[in-house]
Design a protein around this motif. Structure first.
Motif, PDB file in Angstrom:
ATOM      1  N   LEU A 272       0.848  -1.190   0.000  1.00  0.00           N
ATOM      2  CA  LEU A 272       0.000   0.000   0.000  1.00  0.00           C
ATOM      3  C   LEU A 272       0.884   1.241   0.000  1.00  0.00           C
TER       4      LEU A 272
ATOM      5  N   LYS B  45       0.540   4.934   0.610  1.00  0.00           N
ATOM      6  CA  LYS B  45      -0.452   5.833   1.196  1.00  0.00           C
ATOM      7  C   LYS B  45      -0.549   7.153   0.419  1.00  0.00           C
TER       8      LYS B  45
ATOM      9  N   SER C  85      -2.717   6.287  -2.417  1.00  0.00           N
ATOM     10  CA  SER C  85      -3.853   5.409  -2.078  1.00  0.00           C
ATOM     11  C   SER C  85      -3.981   4.252  -3.068  1.00  0.00           C
ATOM     12  N   SER C  86      -2.838   3.709  -3.441  1.00  0.00           N
ATOM     13  CA  SER C  86      -2.837   2.598  -4.404  1.00  0.00           C
ATOM     14  C   SER C  86      -2.282   1.327  -3.765  1.00  0.00           C
ATOM     15  N   VAL C  87      -2.754   0.175  -4.249  1.00  0.00           N
ATOM     16  CA  VAL C  87      -2.308  -1.128  -3.750  1.00  0.00           C
ATOM     17  C   VAL C  87      -1.806  -1.959  -4.923  1.00  0.00           C
TER      18      VAL C  87
ATOM     19  N   GLN D 153      -8.078  -6.082  -1.106  1.00  0.00           N
ATOM     20  CA  GLN D 153      -7.348  -4.859  -1.477  1.00  0.00           C
ATOM     21  C   GLN D 153      -8.162  -3.617  -1.136  1.00  0.00           C
ATOM     22  N   LYS D 154      -9.471  -3.668  -1.368  1.00  0.00           N
ATOM     23  CA  LYS D 154     -10.321  -2.530  -1.018  1.00  0.00           C
ATOM     24  C   LYS D 154     -10.288  -2.275   0.482  1.00  0.00           C
TER      25      LYS D 154
ATOM     26  N   ILE E 187      -7.105  -0.488   1.448  1.00  0.00           N
ATOM     27  CA  ILE E 187      -7.176   0.949   1.154  1.00  0.00           C
ATOM     28  C   ILE E 187      -8.060   1.671   2.178  1.00  0.00           C
TER      29      ILE E 187
ATOM     30  N   ILE F 272      -6.312   2.940   5.327  1.00  0.00           N
ATOM     31  CA  ILE F 272      -5.102   3.721   5.064  1.00  0.00           C
ATOM     32  C   ILE F 272      -4.770   4.709   6.181  1.00  0.00           C
TER      33      ILE F 272
END
Length: 586
Positions: free
Chosen positions: A480, A482, A485-487, A543-544, A547, A550
């Protein structure tokens, strides 16, 4: 002709005998008394009493000889066989003046005993209209012949005797039922006893012998794999001989009971072909009862009882009692086996839990640059997931997550073994993720009993802001970022450990900078399903959730990831071990 005074005296004797017989309700004392009184009343040299067994045959346990001694004959006659068998079959008395001139007489008993039968009277024993046996007197004293009056006296005595026998049998059955209930209550309490199965076996055999009035017997346990019986407890066989005695199914008395799964009564062992007369352990008595120990059609063993303390043979009432006891005894043995398995498994689980707690680091290495979040949920008390974070030097930290196939105690044992192997690696091996997994695979190959291990191993380098890693069949971690905000999932793959020899594992390096979160996990979370299997959690949903966490610290985020999987499928019960390990670069 019999004079009136003699007749009066005889019937007074009958009244006296009647009062005595009906006052004595112990069957073992009653039978000799009946024969004694019939012998004396008819002024005979000998007498015998046969009882009808199971409506199939007649059985004479004891007879009274010419000198008044009790002779244990253990004689068995089929209905219609000899004078006694004919009386029982036709239900009519027979009086014979000269036995050897009568074609119905069978002299074989005389030949065996040396006794010479001259004249006899044999009458049936009835309770209402039901035949229960026969009563016989042999040879009137002083070479006299039995007459019609003697037959009348014996018929009258037989009526008294039959009633007394029936009353004694009723009392005996009631006593045995009370004993049976008492014994079964004691067995029920033993189901959850801390005693070992051997101790239980000794205790149970002792109580059964006490209740059945016998001095020796054996409880065998079945070995289905070998189709044989081994001794659990015995009285009359030296304990040091237990291990040497194995009874194949179908061999000997106990083997017959095991094979047929039927109870067995033998009045005279010497006359039974199933009895091993060459056995080094001989029985004092000729009579034996045996019953299978069966739980839900599973043969657990056999119980055999012999040497009745009274000296008499066992009867069907004894066999019925033993059969009922055997049924409850089977439950007790099965429950005790299960109880001890649970206790033993509980102890093993407790030991395994302690080992796994030592494997799982209680405190991860502290540093200003790294923060951790861990959530570990074994399916059972222990499981096959494990993880580790180790400080290698001032700037480098190794990180490991692994998953043994399966779960529960067996997986925990293999996990503990695998952890022990890798903990003993040389420092230079731990410095290289590729070499680490290559060496681990070499060490575990052929040692996981058909199971396998997946693992991800990496080295976080704080100085160079990287993670250098290798993967062995494990789900690659998510990274992640931060700031954006991507994984993404680290693209590092490799084959599972322990099944294929001589594998080489590729090593890759990825950025790991301030504001990054590394999410390591086992597949128990991404394969979580609802109880009806209609909803399943997956990587995309995971994954959601990553996020969504975070802005939450690592530990709370780890807990939230577990909860999100539970909430989505509507079930708190995972089907596999679950581990989530988060590492934040701060």
């Amino acid at each position: 002709m019999t004079d009136p005074q003699t007749s009066l005296s005889k019937f007074r004797s009958l009244l006296h005998i009647s009062s005595i017989l009906n006052a004595n309700l112990d069957l073992h004392q009653l039978l000799p008394l009946i024969m004694l009184y019939s012998k004396d009343l008819l002024e005979a040299e000998a007498s015998s009493l046969f009882l009808l067994e199971n409506d199939e045959f007649l059985y004479c346990e004891v007879a009274l000889g010419e000198k008044g001694e009790i002779i244990q004959e253990y004689a068995r006659l089929e209905l219609g066989e000899g004078i006694v068998g004919m009386v029982a079959k036709d239900k009519k008395p027979i009086a014979i003046e000269d036995a050897y001139k009568d074609p119905r007489f069978n002299p074989s008993m005389d030949k065996r005993t040396g006794f010479k039968t001259k004249s006899l009277i044999c009458v049936p024993l009835f309770v209402e209209d039901t035949l229960i046996g026969t009563l016989e007197v042999i040879n009137k004293t002083n070479d006299r012949i039995f007459n019609d009056a003697d037959l009348e006296y014996l018929v009258s005595l037989s009526e008294v005797a039959a009633t007394a026998i029936q009353n004694a049998n009723t009392k005996d059955s009631l006593d045995k039922r009370i004993l049976e209930l008492s014994l079964l209550y004691e067995f029920e309490k033993l189901s959850v006893s801390e005693k070992s199965l051997n101790e239980l076996g000794k205790w149970m055999l002792h109580r059964v012998l006490e209740y059945l009035g016998a001095s020796s017997g054996t409880i065998y346990l079945a070995n289905p794999a070998k189709q044989e019986l081994g001794i659990l407890a015995a009285k009359g066989i030296p304990e040091e001989a237990y291990d040497q005695i194995k009874v194949p199914y179908g061999k000997g008395v106990s083997g017959w009971v095991a094979e047929k799964k039927e109870s067995l009564l033998i009045h005279n062992l010497d006359m039974d072909p199933r009895y091993n007369k060459l056995s080094p352990y001989r029985f004092e008595s000729k009579s034996l009862i045996s019953a299978p120990l069966i739980y839900q059609n599973e043969l657990l063993g056999v119980i055999s009882i012999n040497n009745k303390l009274s000296g008499y043979a066992f009867q069907h009432s004894d066999l019925d009692l033993l059969t009922n006891i055997a049924a409850r005894l089977s439950n007790t043995i099965k429950n005790a086996q299960l109880f001890h398995q649970i206790v033993d498994t509980g102890k093993e689980l407790s030991r395994a839990k302690n080992i796994m707690q030592k494997i799982m680091p209680s405190v991860l290495p502290k540093t200003k640059e790294l923060q951790y979040g861990v959530s570990h949920i074994p399916l059972e008390q222990v499981g096959g997931d494990f993880y580790d974070v180790t400080q290698m030097d001032e700037f480098q930290y190794s990180i490991l997550i692994a998953d043994i196939s399966g779960h529960g105690l067996s997986a925990a044992v293999l996990a503990a073994m695998s952890h022990m192997v890798l903990k003993n690696f040389e420092p230079e091996i731990k410095q290289s993720p590729s070499l680490f997994l290559t060496t681990l695979n070499h060490m575990l190959f052929g040692k996981l009993a058909g199971n396998f291990l997946t693992a991800f191993y990496g080295i976080i380098d704080l100085k160079n802001n990287t993670i250098r890693c290798a993967n062995a069949g494990h789900h690659p971690p998510f990274l992640l970022v931060k700031e954006t905000s991507s994984v993404t999932q680290l693209d590092v793959k490799g084959k599972i450990l322990g099944l294929i020899p001589d594998l080489f594992y590729e090593e890759k390096t990825f950025p790991f900078v301030t504001g990054n979160r590394l999410v390591l996990f086992t597949d128990g979370i991404t394969e979580h399903m609802s109880k009806d299997h209609n909803k399943r959690y997956n990587d995309e949903l995971f994954q959601k959730a990553i996020i969504n966490g975070i802005k939450v610290d690592a530990q709370n985020s780890a807990d939230n990831l577990i909860q999100s999987a539970k909430d989505y499928v509507g079930s708190n019960d995972f089907a596999d071990d679950v581990t989530v390990l988060l590492v934040d670069r701060v």
